[in-house]
Design a protein around this motif. Structure first.
Motif, short mmCIF file in Angstrom:
data_model
loop_
_atom_site.label_atom_id
_atom_site.label_comp_id
_atom_site.label_asym_id
_atom_site.label_seq_id
_atom_site.Cartn_x
_atom_site.Cartn_y
_atom_site.Cartn_z
N ASP A 395 83.32 87.43 72.34
CA ASP A 395 84.04 86.73 73.41
C ASP A 395 83.16 85.74 74.15
OD1 ASP A 395 86.31 88.11 72.80
OD2 ASP A 395 86.07 89.62 74.36
N GLU A 396 81.85 86.05 74.24
CA GLU A 396 80.96 85.17 75.01
C GLU A 396 80.49 83.96 74.22
OE1 GLU A 396 78.55 88.62 73.28
OE2 GLU A 396 80.46 88.34 74.30
N THR A 397 80.95 83.82 72.98
CA THR A 397 80.52 82.68 72.17
C THR A 397 80.95 81.37 72.80
OG1 THR A 397 80.57 81.71 69.96
CG2 THR A 397 82.60 82.70 70.75
N VAL A 398 80.14 80.34 72.61
CA VAL A 398 80.49 79.02 73.14
C VAL A 398 81.11 78.14 72.06
CG1 VAL A 398 78.72 79.08 74.92
CG2 VAL A 398 78.16 78.15 72.67
N ALA A 399 81.16 78.64 70.84
CA ALA A 399 81.71 77.86 69.73
C ALA A 399 83.24 77.97 69.71
CB ALA A 399 81.15 78.35 68.40
N CYS A 400 83.88 76.91 69.22
CA CYS A 400 85.34 76.92 69.08
C CYS A 400 85.76 77.97 68.08
CB CYS A 400 85.81 75.53 68.64
SG CYS A 400 87.57 75.44 68.25
N ARG A 401 86.79 78.75 68.43
CA ARG A 401 87.28 79.80 67.54
C ARG A 401 88.56 79.40 66.82
NH1 ARG A 401 87.75 84.71 71.60
NH2 ARG A 401 88.54 83.02 72.89
N LEU A 402 89.13 78.26 67.18
CA LEU A 402 90.39 77.81 66.58
C LEU A 402 90.07 77.05 65.30
CD1 LEU A 402 92.07 76.51 69.86
CD2 LEU A 402 92.04 78.83 68.94
N ALA A 403 90.50 77.58 64.15
CA ALA A 403 90.04 77.08 62.85
C ALA A 403 90.97 76.03 62.25
CB ALA A 403 89.88 78.25 61.88
N PHE A 404 92.26 76.31 62.17
CA PHE A 404 93.19 75.33 61.62
C PHE A 404 94.57 75.56 62.20
CE2 PHE A 404 93.33 78.89 58.59
CZ PHE A 404 94.67 79.03 58.30
N GLN A 405 95.41 74.54 62.06
CA GLN A 405 96.77 74.62 62.62
C GLN A 405 97.73 73.97 61.63
OE1 GLN A 405 98.56 71.71 63.68
NE2 GLN A 405 96.90 70.27 63.21
N GLY A 406 99.01 74.26 61.78
CA GLY A 406 99.98 73.67 60.87
C GLY A 406 101.40 74.05 61.22
N GLN A 407 102.31 73.59 60.36
CA GLN A 407 103.74 73.83 60.57
C GLN A 407 104.30 74.59 59.38
OE1 GLN A 407 106.24 70.30 60.76
NE2 GLN A 407 107.47 71.22 62.37
N VAL A 408 105.05 75.64 59.68
CA VAL A 408 105.63 76.48 58.63
C VAL A 408 106.68 75.69 57.86
CG1 VAL A 408 106.97 78.56 58.16
CG2 VAL A 408 105.17 78.60 59.89
N ILE A 409 106.59 75.73 56.53
CA ILE A 409 107.54 75.04 55.66
C ILE A 409 108.57 76.01 55.08
CG2 ILE A 409 107.77 73.71 53.52
CD1 ILE A 409 104.98 72.60 54.06
N GLU A 410 108.08 77.11 54.53
CA GLU A 410 109.00 78.12 54.02
C GLU A 410 108.34 79.49 54.13
OE1 GLU A 410 109.80 77.10 49.86
OE2 GLU A 410 108.57 78.80 49.25
N THR A 411 109.17 80.53 54.08
CA THR A 411 108.68 81.90 54.20
C THR A 411 109.29 82.77 53.12
OG1 THR A 411 110.47 82.48 55.73
CG2 THR A 411 108.41 81.71 56.71
N SER A 412 108.66 83.91 52.90
CA SER A 412 109.21 84.89 51.97
C SER A 412 109.30 86.24 52.67
CB SER A 412 108.33 85.02 50.73
OG SER A 412 108.77 86.11 49.92
N GLN A 413 110.44 86.87 52.51
CA GLN A 413 110.65 88.20 53.09
C GLN A 413 110.53 89.31 52.04
OE1 GLN A 413 112.97 85.53 53.76
NE2 GLN A 413 111.68 85.10 55.52
N ASP A 414 110.17 88.94 50.81
CA ASP A 414 110.06 89.94 49.73
C ASP A 414 109.04 91.00 50.11
OD1 ASP A 414 111.80 88.28 48.48
OD2 ASP A 414 110.40 87.59 46.94
N LYS A 415 109.37 92.24 49.87
CA LYS A 415 108.46 93.33 50.23
C LYS A 415 107.21 93.33 49.36
CE LYS A 415 111.77 96.49 52.35
NZ LYS A 415 112.36 97.84 52.35
N ASP A 416 107.36 92.95 48.10
CA ASP A 416 106.21 92.90 47.21
C ASP A 416 105.96 91.45 46.81
OD1 ASP A 416 104.14 93.41 45.52
OD2 ASP A 416 105.18 94.88 44.28
N VAL A 417 105.45 90.66 47.76
CA VAL A 417 105.32 89.23 47.54
C VAL A 417 104.37 88.90 46.39
CG1 VAL A 417 105.90 88.50 49.87
CG2 VAL A 417 103.54 89.11 49.34
N LYS A 418 103.40 89.77 46.14
CA LYS A 418 102.42 89.47 45.09
C LYS A 418 103.04 89.52 43.70
CE LYS A 418 98.37 90.87 47.74
NZ LYS A 418 97.18 91.74 47.82
N LYS A 419 104.13 90.26 43.55
CA LYS A 419 104.78 90.37 42.25
C LYS A 419 106.02 89.48 42.15
CE LYS A 419 103.26 95.05 41.03
NZ LYS A 419 103.72 96.42 40.70
N THR A 420 106.62 89.15 43.28
CA THR A 420 107.89 88.41 43.23
C THR A 420 107.76 86.96 43.68
OG1 THR A 420 108.43 89.23 45.44
CG2 THR A 420 109.28 90.49 43.56
#
Length: 539
Positions: A395-420
């Motif tokens: 917490d006491e670090t002076v370096a920026c902790r925010l790495a990247f940002q973006g906008q969600v394009i699509e999502t998946s609700q599949d329970k086993d996303v790695k296979k489907t």
């Protein structure tokens, strides 16, 4: 159907949300108290732990009317480094930000982090130079001139090089906060505020508590749509629907609220302890939580570490922060850059990127996407802003902790996303397989060993493009010969290569008297599930 959007006219009483951000103990809450005429149940560090520790631990909300045009809600954000998740959740509802700077201490680590956060999320920033009364009056003008000059120089690294600066004090009436109010009004008058009232109802809940006779009270900000008394709303996290029985806007009963409003909904029959933060939506809008998402991303330039694929980051989505493993990718560089490359499609092919690089806003030639696989399901609205952070730093670090940002394009609700879901993504990397020239068969063909075993299937190799080069050269431009694999050579562990052009005597001599390498470069799909051996390779 594209949802219409209601443009707020100046004749309306416009609800606006102004975020108050800065380092811990810079005076944000005191400024909110001095500015506000109405306090919510979550205002001015009302949390018992906040009072005990003397710092803001959660988002606080208070309000004041401005020029008979605006109802300004102040969003008081925590300043402690460990509470950055709370701040990240609050930025989504802010129309304008006020960065509060303690002039006796200058720009502190969390001041910088809040400035970077503003640089990501808004074009509207006012800088409040607070506690000016602590500088002795005889040296105050000179001290403040020097302070503002140094601060202005630092701001040139952001989009806020010309952001207005206002002197404030909550203890000296002569300095006061009136100039800050005036600057907020000027800023709001220049802004074009747009509220999406036609889309489905979505509200971001920031507090939920019980009240005798009213049931659960959910307070928050309406993101899109509108809500009326007796409407049925859904709590996606709880997978349940309830009716709205009472409504208030800063303690005033109302029967209707719309996008941009801060509102308290009375929901009988809801267990307040089960819904600390989250979303309330129109029924059926978010039937299930997402387990993976595709996001168009860019690195935050102030983050000094590498941002590699395969690493886990803390991803803030609305009021939720979850960990996710990331895989970066970009449009296939071998294909011509097209106008629709910025639009993700599962029908297109994309190249694996091992590291995310920062791309200037004006550079349209480089585009990065990210696949996020969440460690636990999270409810995500379309086109939502995400901010990924490395919160494992102290917490006491002076370096920026925010790495990247973006906008969600699509999502998946599949329970086993790695296979489907993941196997449907055509994300590849280039792989190389090498063999050695065994002999020159004729001016039209050479024999190569090292691509197969004696009894293995070679059908997947037939027709593959190959390049032949000397042992010390691996560049295609330096290749001696190019050609394609025609098939196995007899019953051996060798294959026959048909060359593109007849070999010259000089080439034949070189191939016979030197060790020559034969390379095949092909695409390996990152998430493809191989169902059988010998599948055709792609180049």
């Amino acid at each position: 159907m594209i949802p219409c959007r209601e443009l707020i006219t100046r004749s309306d009483q416009i609800c606006v949300n102004v975020g108050m951000l800065g380092h811990v103990d810079c005076g944000k809450t005191s400024l909110c108290m001095a500015l506000s005429t109405t306090a919510s149940t979550a205002a001015f560090d009302s949390n018992p732990q906040s009072k005990a520790r003397g710092i803001t631990l959660d988002l606080g909300f208070s309000a004041f009317p401005l020029d008979n045009k605006y109802n300004v809600t102040l969003v008081d954000c925590p300043g402690h480094a460990s509470l950055i998740r709370t701040v990240l959740g609050g930025v989504r509802i802010m129309d304008l930000m006020v960065l509060v700077v303690d002039v006796t201490k200058g720009m502190q680590p969390q001041t910088w982090e809040c400035l970077i956060l503003a640089n990501i999320t808004t074009c509207n920033l006012i800088i409040a130079l607070n506690k000016v009364d602590l500088i002795p009056p005889p040296i105050r003008p000179e001290k403040m001139e020097k302070f503002c000059s140094l601060l202005r120089r630092s701001l040139k690294k952001t989009r806020f090089g010309s952001a207005p600066m206002v002197l404030t004090s909550t203890t000296d009436a002569e300095i006061g906060t009136d100039k800050l109010k005036d600057e907020i009004l000027q800023h709001l008058n220049k802004m074009t505020l747009v509220r999406d009232t036609a889309s489905s109802f979505v509200m971001a809940i920031d507090h939920c508590f019980s009240m005798r006779g009213s049931g659960a009270i959910c307070t928050g900000t309406i993101i899109t749509g509108q809500v009326k008394l007796n409407d049925t709303v859904e709590f996606p996290k709880l997978q349940t629907t309830k009716k709205v029985k009472t409504m208030q806007v800063f303690r005033q009963p109302v029967d209707y609220a719309k996008a941009g409003d801060r509102v308290a909904l009375g929901i009988p029959g809801l267990d307040a302890k089960s819904m600390e933060r989250g979303l309330i939506t129109a029924p059926g809008l978010l039937p299930s939580a997402s387990r993976a998402a595709i996001v168009k991303v860019n690195k935050i330039p102030f983050f000094k570490e590498q941002v590699p694929s395969g690493k886990r980051f803390h991803v803030s989505i609305g009021y939720s922060t979850v960990t996710a493993q990331v895989q970066f990718f970009s449009p296939d560089p071998t294909a011509k850059l097209r106008n629709d490359d910025a639009i993700f499609s599962r029908s297109k092919e994309y190249l694996v990127e091992n590291v995310l690089e920062y791309v200037d806003e004006d550079d349209a030639s480089r585009i990065y996407f990210a696949l996020l696989v969440f460690d636990k399901p999270v409810f995500i609205l379309p086109n939502t802003l995400i901010i990924a952070s490395n919160l494992q730093q102290p917490d006491e670090t002076v370096a920026c902790r925010l790495a990247f940002q973006g906008q969600v394009i699509e999502t998946s609700q599949d329970k086993d996303v790695k296979k489907t879901y993941l196997p449907t993504l055509k994300i590849f990397y280039y792989k190389k397989k090498s063999g050695i020239v065994d002999r020159v068969s004729s001016e039209d063909s050479i024999i190569v060993r090292g691509f197969c075993q004696k009894n293995s299937n070679v059908d997947h190799l037939i027709g593959m493009k190959v390049f032949v080069h000397g042992e010390k050269s691996e560049e295609i431009e330096d290749s001696l010969v190019s050609g394609r694999i025609q098939g196995r050579f007899g019953q051996t562990n060798k294959v026959r290569i048909g060359v593109d052009r007849p070999l010259t005597e000089e080439q034949i001599h070189y191939l016979k008297n030197h060790v020559c390498i034969v390379d095949i470069t092909f695409k390996e799909y990152k998430f493809k599930i191989r169902t059988e051996s010998g599948q055709k390779l792609c180049q």
